[in-house]
Design an enzyme around this catalytic site. Structure first.
Site, PDB file in Angstrom:
ATOM      1  N   LYS A 185      -7.581   0.938  -2.876  1.00 38.32           N
ATOM      2  CA  LYS A 185      -6.940   0.654  -1.283  1.00 38.32           C
ATOM      3  C   LYS A 185      -7.478   1.871  -0.423  1.00 38.32           C
ATOM      4  CE  LYS A 185      -5.333  -1.722   1.873  1.00 38.32           C
ATOM      5  NZ  LYS A 185      -3.847  -2.366   2.119  1.00 38.32           N
TER       6      LYS A 185
ATOM      7  N   LYS B 108      -0.044   5.584   8.327  1.00 36.25           N
ATOM      8  CA  LYS B 108       0.473   5.693   7.273  1.00 36.25           C
ATOM      9  C   LYS B 108      -0.317   5.639   6.000  1.00 36.25           C
ATOM     10  CE  LYS B 108       2.175   2.264   5.009  1.00 36.25           C
ATOM     11  NZ  LYS B 108       1.816   1.555   3.707  1.00 36.25           N
TER      12      LYS B 108
ATOM     13  N   THR C   7       0.906  -1.019  -0.027  1.00 32.66           N
ATOM     14  CA  THR C   7      -0.008  -0.065  -0.200  1.00 32.66           C
ATOM     15  C   THR C   7       0.845   1.306  -0.070  1.00 32.66           C
ATOM     16  OG1 THR C   7      -1.904  -1.229   1.335  1.00 32.66           O
ATOM     17  CG2 THR C   7      -1.793   1.176   1.135  1.00 32.66           C
TER      18      THR C   7
END
Length: 290
Positions: A172, A240, A97
């Site tokens: 995502k 993150k 990701t």
């Protein structure tokens, strides 16, 4: 069957590479901690390599599942990077990701070497990786995706192309945004139940089969009620991801107020020492802020 390199053997990558080997692919692995790569090879066959380049040489596909933008660049670029070892016509598949920015950057470099590129972040957590039932969200050309899809099916319950390069990472981000809001809502519901004297388990039995039901409710309510968070997807990693979400929102002019708020709640959890706790630890924050 294909010759496949897998770069990154963390809690996700280790079992994903195992599923590739179990499906009959010839698998080579690389990990920054070389002993882990050798342990994987000893347990599952295949071979380990000391650099991404050596792992990638002669492979049909190179899969990566590392930590962040910096980690991805480090395994792709440079004299020892995977791109230096990949042959024309090979395909790089990124399960990390990361930002759409680094995805587009690396895809352009790959294209200049006539190497295909599919961004394919996953959802389903460690359990999904262990059981081979991940959701894989993909971006890339139709040709590259069609070639890589059968390989990804070794660990994917659903493998779907959403569009051109970068579309997988955008999907995502949507996934992480939805999770953040759901976990906060679930935390507040269970917190209200506890404060009101309701049996949390009984409550979930009643509401999980209706419109309020979710994966988070089914899979996380027991540990949340037990105040247990030493498992699952870490808060540090979620922050993150949410930073990438908020940056992406700014880039396209999308308003993400709940995401921004929950990101700050996760910041509170980090200050509580919970950076490695599961994302469901938003429940613990509510108790701390009573």
């Amino acid at each position: 069957m294909a010759t496949v390199a897998f770069l990154g053997l963390g809690v996700m990558g280790f079992p994903m590479a195992r599923h590739l080997a179990a499906a009959g692919h010839d698998v080579r692995v690389f990990n920054r901690t070389e002993s882990k790569a050798k342990a994987w090879a000893d347990a599952h066959g295949g071979a380990s390599a000391p650099t991404p380049r050596e792992a990638a040489e002669g492979c049909d596909f190179v899969m990566a599942c590392v930590g962040n933008d910096y980690d991805l660049r480090s395994v792709c670029l440079g004299d020892d990077g995977a791109f230096a070892g990949m042959s024309a016509g090979a395909i790089f598949v990124d399960h990390t990701t990361v930002s759409a920015k680094v995805t587009r950057e690396l895809a352009e470099i790959a294209a200049a070497k006539t190497v295909g590129y599919v961004d394919a972040p996953v959802s389903g957590g460690q359990a999904g990786a262990e059981n081979g039932v991940l959701s894989v969200m993909c971006g890339g050309s139709e040709v590259d995706f069609a070639a890589a899809e059968p390989v990804m099916q070794a660990y994917g319950k659903i493998v779907k192309r959403l569009g051109a390069v970068g579309a997988g990472q955008t999907a995502k981000m949507c996934n992480q945004i939805a999770i953040a809001g759901l976990v906060q809502g679930l935390s507040e519901a269970l917190h209200l139940a506890e404060k009101s004297g309701l049996d949390g388990e009984a409550l979930v039995d009643v509401i999980s089969g209706g419109a309020a039901g979710s994966w988070q409710m089914v899979n996380r309510h027991k540990t949340m009620l037990a105040d247990e968070y030493e498992h699952g997807f870490a808060v540090d990693w979620m922050r993150k991801d949410l930073a990438i979400c908020l940056e992406a929102g700014d880039d396209v002019g999308a308003s993400l107020p709940v995401t921004a708020l929950v990101d700050q709640f996760y910041k509170d959890v980090q200050k509580m020492g919970g950076g490695r706790w599961d994302t469901s630890s938003l429940m613990k924050r509510l108790k701390a802020f009573e």
